[in-house]
Design a protein around this motif. Structure first.
Motif, mmCIF file in Angstrom:
data_model
loop_
_atom_site.group_PDB
_atom_site.id
_atom_site.type_symbol
_atom_site.label_atom_id
_atom_site.label_comp_id
_atom_site.label_asym_id
_atom_site.label_seq_id
_atom_site.Cartn_x
_atom_site.Cartn_y
_atom_site.Cartn_z
ATOM 1 N N LEU A 138 0.802 -1.220 0.000
ATOM 2 C CA LEU A 138 0.000 0.000 0.000
ATOM 3 C C LEU A 138 0.836 1.272 0.000
ATOM 4 C CD1 LEU A 138 -2.823 -1.008 2.531
ATOM 5 C CD2 LEU A 138 -2.610 -1.525 0.106
ATOM 6 N N SER A 139 2.121 1.164 -0.219
ATOM 7 C CA SER A 139 2.945 2.366 -0.325
ATOM 8 C C SER A 139 2.755 3.002 -1.696
ATOM 9 C CB SER A 139 4.419 2.013 -0.110
ATOM 10 O OG SER A 139 4.843 1.046 -1.070
ATOM 11 N N SER A 140 3.024 4.308 -1.763
ATOM 12 C CA SER A 140 2.844 5.047 -3.010
ATOM 13 C C SER A 140 3.823 4.559 -4.068
ATOM 14 C CB SER A 140 3.051 6.542 -2.744
ATOM 15 O OG SER A 140 2.993 7.273 -3.960
ATOM 16 N N LEU A 141 3.304 4.250 -5.242
ATOM 17 C CA LEU A 141 4.112 3.811 -6.377
ATOM 18 C C LEU A 141 3.420 4.324 -7.637
ATOM 19 C CD1 LEU A 141 6.710 2.100 -6.461
ATOM 20 C CD2 LEU A 141 5.313 0.111 -6.990
ATOM 21 N N PRO A 142 3.486 5.634 -7.875
ATOM 22 C CA PRO A 142 2.587 6.262 -8.853
ATOM 23 C C PRO A 142 2.923 5.958 -10.299
ATOM 24 C CG PRO A 142 4.147 7.856 -7.981
ATOM 25 C CD PRO A 142 4.356 6.608 -7.177
ATOM 26 N N ASN A 143 1.882 5.848 -11.101
ATOM 27 C CA ASN A 143 1.969 6.019 -12.540
ATOM 28 C C ASN A 143 1.781 7.509 -12.839
ATOM 29 O OD1 ASN A 143 1.765 3.019 -13.253
ATOM 30 N ND2 ASN A 143 -0.119 3.316 -12.085
ATOM 31 N N ASN A 144 1.899 7.881 -14.128
ATOM 32 C CA ASN A 144 1.590 9.264 -14.490
ATOM 33 C C ASN A 144 0.106 9.512 -14.252
ATOM 34 O OD1 ASN A 144 1.343 11.778 -15.542
ATOM 35 N ND2 ASN A 144 1.832 11.217 -17.652
ATOM 36 N N ARG A 145 -0.755 8.818 -14.960
ATOM 37 C CA ARG A 145 -2.172 8.745 -14.649
ATOM 38 C C ARG A 145 -2.501 7.289 -14.357
ATOM 39 N NH1 ARG A 145 -4.237 12.392 -19.649
ATOM 40 N NH2 ARG A 145 -4.262 14.453 -18.658
ATOM 41 N N GLY A 146 -3.633 7.097 -13.736
ATOM 42 C CA GLY A 146 -4.028 5.724 -13.446
ATOM 43 C C GLY A 146 -4.592 5.030 -14.665
ATOM 44 N N VAL A 147 -5.732 5.531 -15.187
ATOM 45 C CA VAL A 147 -6.388 4.947 -16.355
ATOM 46 C C VAL A 147 -6.720 6.078 -17.320
ATOM 47 C CG1 VAL A 147 -8.372 3.626 -17.196
ATOM 48 C CG2 VAL A 147 -7.371 3.077 -14.972
ATOM 49 N N GLU A 148 -6.386 5.883 -18.588
ATOM 50 C CA GLU A 148 -6.738 6.845 -19.635
ATOM 51 C C GLU A 148 -7.597 6.143 -20.680
ATOM 52 O OE1 GLU A 148 -2.791 9.747 -19.807
ATOM 53 O OE2 GLU A 148 -3.052 8.167 -21.308
ATOM 54 N N ALA A 149 -8.536 6.889 -21.238
ATOM 55 C CA ALA A 149 -9.332 6.354 -22.342
ATOM 56 C C ALA A 149 -9.610 7.475 -23.327
ATOM 57 C CB ALA A 149 -10.635 5.746 -21.835
ATOM 58 N N PHE A 150 -9.429 7.158 -24.627
ATOM 59 C CA PHE A 150 -9.648 8.129 -25.692
ATOM 60 C C PHE A 150 -10.564 7.488 -26.740
ATOM 61 C CE2 PHE A 150 -5.529 8.799 -23.809
ATOM 62 C CZ PHE A 150 -5.497 10.157 -23.566
ATOM 63 N N CYS A 151 -11.648 8.191 -27.051
ATOM 64 C CA CYS A 151 -12.542 7.748 -28.119
ATOM 65 C C CYS A 151 -12.949 6.284 -27.925
ATOM 66 C CB CYS A 151 -11.877 7.927 -29.494
ATOM 67 S SG CYS A 151 -11.373 9.647 -29.806
ATOM 68 N N SER A 152 -13.226 5.928 -26.686
ATOM 69 C CA SER A 152 -13.572 4.547 -26.348
ATOM 70 C C SER A 152 -14.956 4.511 -25.719
ATOM 71 C CB SER A 152 -12.526 3.960 -25.395
ATOM 72 O OG SER A 152 -11.247 3.943 -26.012
ATOM 73 N N GLY A 153 -15.373 3.328 -25.320
ATOM 74 C CA GLY A 153 -16.681 3.216 -24.696
ATOM 75 C C GLY A 153 -16.884 1.881 -24.024
ATOM 76 N N TYR A 154 -17.929 1.834 -23.170
ATOM 77 C CA TYR A 154 -18.322 0.612 -22.493
ATOM 78 C C TYR A 154 -17.152 -0.002 -21.700
ATOM 79 C CZ TYR A 154 -22.420 1.092 -25.428
ATOM 80 O OH TYR A 154 -23.544 1.576 -26.048
ATOM 81 N N ILE A 155 -16.466 0.870 -20.977
ATOM 82 C CA ILE A 155 -15.393 0.411 -20.094
ATOM 83 C C ILE A 155 -15.965 0.309 -18.687
ATOM 84 C CG2 ILE A 155 -13.120 0.936 -19.142
ATOM 85 C CD1 ILE A 155 -12.584 2.550 -21.710
ATOM 86 N N ASP A 156 -15.911 -0.854 -18.103
ATOM 87 C CA ASP A 156 -16.456 -1.080 -16.772
ATOM 88 C C ASP A 156 -15.323 -1.241 -15.769
ATOM 89 O OD1 ASP A 156 -18.999 -1.015 -17.813
ATOM 90 O OD2 ASP A 156 -19.128 -3.185 -18.059
ATOM 91 N N LEU A 157 -15.393 -0.441 -14.706
ATOM 92 C CA LEU A 157 -14.390 -0.493 -13.644
ATOM 93 C C LEU A 157 -15.076 -0.951 -12.357
ATOM 94 C CD1 LEU A 157 -13.639 2.161 -15.591
ATOM 95 C CD2 LEU A 157 -11.747 2.315 -13.970
ATOM 96 N N PHE A 158 -14.670 -2.095 -11.830
ATOM 97 C CA PHE A 158 -15.263 -2.654 -10.623
ATOM 98 C C PHE A 158 -14.186 -2.864 -9.556
ATOM 99 C CE2 PHE A 158 -17.906 -4.352 -14.120
ATOM 100 C CZ PHE A 158 -19.143 -3.857 -13.748
ATOM 101 N N SER A 159 -14.402 -2.294 -8.389
ATOM 102 C CA SER A 159 -13.610 -2.635 -7.192
ATOM 103 C C SER A 159 -12.112 -2.460 -7.389
ATOM 104 C CB SER A 159 -13.905 -4.076 -6.751
ATOM 105 O OG SER A 159 -15.282 -4.258 -6.487
ATOM 106 N N ASN A 160 -11.709 -1.485 -8.193
ATOM 107 C CA ASN A 160 -10.288 -1.186 -8.343
ATOM 108 C C ASN A 160 -9.848 -0.154 -7.306
ATOM 109 O OD1 ASN A 160 -9.728 -2.551 -11.116
ATOM 110 N ND2 ASN A 160 -11.578 -1.337 -11.456
ATOM 111 N N THR A 161 -8.572 -0.180 -6.975
ATOM 112 C CA THR A 161 -7.976 0.893 -6.181
ATOM 113 C C THR A 161 -7.033 1.670 -7.081
ATOM 114 O OG1 THR A 161 -8.136 -0.265 -4.092
ATOM 115 C CG2 THR A 161 -6.507 1.470 -4.233
#
Length: 1024
Positions: free
Chosen positions: A323-346
């Motif tokens: 649980l220590s910080s280990l960053p990406n630049n952004r977590g999740v990116e989406a461009f011109c996409s659709g129907y992306i389901d995110l469940f129970s992510n941290t």
């Protein structure tokens, strides 16, 4: 590079650990193996391939067993065009094994080196003729770089415990179904290639190190895993880190699975070995990402570009295994996409946004934790393509503590809904639909445009807590389209501040343009309420507003009653239980008002009761006597209280019960207090008190006497008694009971304590009677054994000086600007030795003078005089400190006084009501006490009287006057002279500013017992 951030879940995969070289020896050979070709040089290796191909129709599973070390290369005889293609599904065992401690994480025996060749592949398997796949284990395959897709191993393959290094492609799974590593036989080390694994057939890639040889250092590929037009690639339980472009890249690929991997981290999941992007989806879709740790990457954790119908479930994106910080630049990116389901992510601790959706639509967020990201928690915008970034739905997510907004909508994004969950403590706004930093104001009629059409939020007009029903009610208005229905959601917060939602409370469905709507939360008393409004669409998730400004709660009139019931147990007829006090505490912000107090088996308002709104009318009849300090129609502010004191005083046998009903201005009115008790026959002998502590008595002296009253409750004549003491030095000074006590009479015994030595002593006063004569008919309940009563005695013999100090001092009132008032305190040595006084002092605003010497001889006294001069109105507090050598003779004594405008007498009379229950006509009850205190600053005159002949003043310590801050008491008893309810008043008149004062009194007169009954039965009537 585009990036994105998901939520935290611990991955399914176990941590990737080094595999020792000996594991390579444990591979279980297939049952299908027939011929083994031992080889130890290049020529034998080539010959074994040719033989395997030639004999494959009769030997379909040959084993080429290489014994090293040796290298297969052009220098050792390998043709420049490379090795022959294998057509037979053989197994090649190079004898090596993955070992994190070795160079490049591998113990090398046999190396296949493609330097200087024109080969398109190092080991090639063509499954067209015999099907199946080539199994390669324990080989080092390197330097096949002739073309951009030149690979170390090609075709349909099964790879275990190999090192694929510095090739254009480490493994090219372009035919059949391939398995690259697994947990049973071990994975591979795949490093330094342009593409670690390229898949455009069907493949499972499991338990490999891709981009790092040892789980702690980088030796990256350009792409760790690259799948393009494959048939459902599965990437599971790998360590994929240190790859410069992407850890995993899907290009025009459908149905891929990425599960249980560490992507961008060290082997323990807590350090960084960055990929460029963690996982990238370019076109295609229908992919599943679950239980991965995707953290520490220089780009985004996950990117979707023109990809659809993908699912992210239970991933950890931006923090490590611990649980220590280990960053990406952004977590999740989406461009011109659709129907992306995110469940129970941290999705936490990423440098930029947690989730960034640009022109991405119809996605669903559920139960994610998106916290502590440097940018926005979730951002919806448009501009990358023709899509508007709409129809996204967020449900029950935790969006808190992000550096900018919890949710931000910009551009043309619309019809995005945010429901339930927790959205709080973000750096700018918790929900922003205008991109600004200030709260978005509502507009009249809600006709404006912009993200989510800048939906108006509800205006909260009142929040009221009701302690009686443990509920909170919100009143609100909604200025929006009157023809549309909205779901309005409410949240509680720990403190007033930026509008947000720390605790979701519930929802209300209303139409726009309505006022005075209400929502009630029945889960407790909550505060600092904020709300959102979501327009309900026929075919979409709806449009959610920003949070409304918080509204602090006020509490409705409410009362806490304790206890709410009491079983007094067993009490003898004509006896009395110990008192029980029932407290009514006002806990609402609005005043609490009692309209009536009644008794009865059911609580019904008695609107025609002539005593209602004047005095309480409970304990009028029955076996319970009551008093109360609770005033009818008086306001009790928050935290003010009043009380009722109840005793069980039965006059006949059996179990008896009653109910006190309290009518008030709370929503839970009426309240009830349930009373019960069981009356038992009285004992033959009764002694009062049943215990006495003589306290400290100087050795060699005798205490003051204590008088004990003994009652013979029998009806059969005089009872001979023996009076003795047992234990301790307790003396019978006077005995008015021996030799016998007449029936139904009392007698007195005086006892003193005369210690001859220091220390505590215990003893008892014992009165023993005789058994009743056999010729008499003894009443039911009396025992045939000799009756005995006793009082427990104790005292302490002390030597040396003794000093008795008051527990507290109330000096009374002084006129502001007037003369000082004084209060004398005598210090007397009541011991038998010299007493030393070391400190006599008073704290401000009190002063003192005294004539006390340093020591006091026995019985010597001195006087301490406290003084107080009032400089302002109100009550003041201080202490008088006495420090002496006497045991228990040192104390800080609380001192109270008050400043008054004019020194006038002012009386306080408690209780305000008494109830005596039921009594037989002509019989007299036990007494209840009324206390009168002069709380003013001048002497009060007193006149005590009764307003009815059914009640008596049985005794009083009050004189004609009462000094300031002094108290006296009167004992009141009930002697009914008629049937039915007998109301009355105890009156206190005089010169006090609030004179006259009255105490309401009630009781019921009952008919005498019938001829066949007795006072130990229930054969009596309380009806007129």
């Amino acid at each position: 590079m585009r990036t994105v951030t998901p939520a935290f879940r611990s991955p399914r995969a176990a941590r990737l650990l080094p595999v020792v070289a000996s594991v390579a020896l444990a591979f279980a050979p297939s049952d299908a193996l027939a011929t083994t070709y031992p080889v130890s040089n290049t020529a034998e290796f080539i010959a074994a391939i040719n033989s395997a191909n030639f004999l494959c129709p009769s030997d379909p599973a040959p084993l080429i067993q290489a014994t090293g070390p040796f290298t297969i290369s052009t220098a050792s005889g390998m043709p420049s065009f490379g090795l022959p293609t294998l057509y037979c599904p053989a197994t090649i065992d190079g004898g090596g094994a993955v070992n994190a401690a070795s160079t490049n994480g591998f113990d090398t025996q046999v190396t296949l080196n493609g330097a200087g060749t024109f080969a398109s592949c190092g080991l090639t398997y063509d499954d067209f003729t015999y099907g199946g796949r080539l199994t390669v284990q324990g080989m080092k395959v390197e330097n096949f770089t002739y073309g951009s897709l030149t690979a170390g191993i090609c075709g349909a393959m099964e790879l275990h415990q190999n090192l694929l290094i510095n090739n254009s492609v480490g493994a090219l799974a372009n035919r059949g179904t391939s398995t690259i590593g697994d947990s049973a036989y071990g994975g591979n080390v795949i490093i330094g290639n342009d593409y670690g694994v390229w898949v455009n057939a069907a493949a499972t890639i499991d338990n490999n190190k891709i981009g790092t040889p040892d789980g702690s250092t980088a030796s990256g590929n350009g792409y760790g895993v690259y799948a393009s037009f494959s048939s459902g690639t599965t990437v599971s339980n790998n360590l994929i880190s240190g790859n410069s472009t992407a850890g995993v890249y899907f290009d025009n690929d459908y149905g891929g699975t990425v599960s249980g991997n560490y992507i961008g981290t060290t082997a323990d999941g807590d350090g960084q070995i960055a990929n460029g992007t963690g996982v990238y989806f370019n076109f295609g879709g229908n992919a599943s990402l679950d239980d991965n740790i995707i953290s520490g990457n220089t780009g985004a954790g996950v990117v979707f570009n023109s990809s659809t119908s993908n699912t992210l479930d239970s991933n950890t994106i931006g923090i490590g295994f611990s649980l220590s910080s280990l960053p990406n630049n952004r977590g999740v990116e989406a461009f011109c996409s659709g129907y992306i389901d995110l469940f129970s992510n941290t999705i936490s601790a990423n440098s930029g946004d947690g989730v960034f959706f640009d022109s991405t639509e119809a996605s669903f967020f559920n139960s994610n934790t998106i916290t502590a990201n440097g940018g926005d928690g979730v951002r919806f915008t448009s501009g990358s393509c023709f899509q508007y970034g709409s129809f996204n739905q967020m449900f029950d997510n935790d969006l808190s503590s992000n550096g900018k907004n919890g949710v931000l909508m910009t551009g043309l994004s619309a019809n995005n809904s945010i429901q339930y969950g927790r959205i709080t403590a973000n750096g700018v706004k918790n929900i922003s639909i205008n991109g600004g930093t200030a709260p978005l104001p509502n507009d009249a009629g809600d006709g404006d445009g912009g993200p989510n059409h800048q939906q108006n939020y509800p205006v909260l007009t009142a929040v009221v807590q009701d302690g009686s029903s443990n509920s909170t009610t919100v009143t609100f208005d909604l200025d929006s389209s009157p023809t549309s229905q909205f779901i309005v959601q409410f949240y509680a917060n720990p403190a007033l501040g930026t509008p947000g939602g720390d605790q979701f409370l519930g929802s209300a469905f209303v139409y726009g343009g309505t006022t005075g709507n209400t929502f009630t939360y029945f889960g407790g008393l909550v505060d600092n309420i904020s709300g959102t409004a979501t327009l309900q669409f026929c075919c979409g998730p709806g449009e959610t507003s920003e949070f409304s400004p918080m509204k602090a709660a006020l509490t409705a009139p409410s009362v806490r009653i304790g206890p709410t019931s009491k079983d007094f147990g067993f009490v003898t007829v004509d006896g009395s239980s110990a008192p029980t006090t029932f407290t009514l505490l006002s806990i609402g912000d609005q005043p609490y008002v009692i309209s009536d107090i009644q008794s009865g088996s059911a609580c019904y308002p008695q609107l025609t009761n002539p005593l209602a709104a004047v005095s309480s009318s409970f304990c009028i009849g029955g076996a319970f006597t009551c008093s109360t300090t609770c005033a009818i129609d008086s306001e009790y502010a928050k935290n003010q209280s009043c009380s009722m004191t109840v005793r069980f005083t039965p006059t006949f046998l059996g179990t008896q019960s009653d109910t006190i009903c309290i009518f008030d201005n709370t929503s839970a009115s009426p309240h009830s207090i349930n009373l019960s008790g069981t009356a038992t026959p009285p004992p033959p002998l009764v002694m009062q008190p049943t215990a006495f502590d003589f306290g400290d008595v100087p050795v060699g002296t005798s205490s003051e006497t204590m008088r004990f009253k003994v009652t013979n409750q029998t009806a059969y004549g005089s009872m001979p008694v023996t009076v003795t003491t047992s234990g301790g030095e307790f003396d019978i000074v006077a005995d008015g009971c021996s030799p016998a006590i007449l029936a139904r009479t009392d007698c007195d015994i005086d006892v003193a304590f005369a210690p001859s030595a220091s220390g505590g002593q215990l003893g008892a006063l014992v009165v023993t009677g005789s058994t009743p004569p056999p010729s008499l008919d003894v009443s039911v309940g009396f025992l045939s054994a000799a009756p005995e009563v006793r009082a427990e005695l104790q005292g302490v013999g002390v030597s040396g000086g003794q000093l008795i100090l008051p527990n507290s001092i109330d000096m009374g009132g002084a006129q502001v600007g007037g003369t000082a008032i004084t209060y004398p305190v005598e210090l007397r040595n009541t011991g038998n030795g010299t007493l030393t006084l070391s400190t006599i002092s008073a704290s401000s605003p009190f002063t003192l003078t005294h004539n006390c010497p340093a020591t006091l001889a026995p019985e010597q006294a001195c006087l301490v005089t406290l003084s107080f001069t009032a400089t302002s109105l109100g009550e003041v507090h201080g202490t008088l400190t006495i420090v002496s050598s006497a045991e228990g003779g040192s104390r800080e004594i609380p001192v109270t006084a008050r400043g008054q405008t004019v020194a006038t007498p002012l009386l306080r009379v408690v209780p305000v009501s008494l109830g005596f229950g039921s009594r037989v006509i002509g019989s007299q009850s036990t007494t209840q006490q009324v206390t009168i205190t002069n709380i003013g600053g001048a002497t009060a005159t007193l006149d005590l009287s009764m307003a009815t002949i059914d009640f008596l003043i049985s005794g009083s310590s009050c004189g004609g006057t009462l000094l300031p801050q002094a108290s006296c008491s009167a004992n009141v008893s009930f002697r009914p002279l008629g049937f039915g309810t007998r109301p009355g008043f105890f009156l206190v008149t005089g010169n006090a500013a609030n004179s006259p004062q009255s105490v309401s009194i009630n009781g019921t007169g009952c008919r005498p017992f019938t001829a066949g009954g007795s006072r130990f039965s229930s054969a009596s009537s309380c009806e007129p």
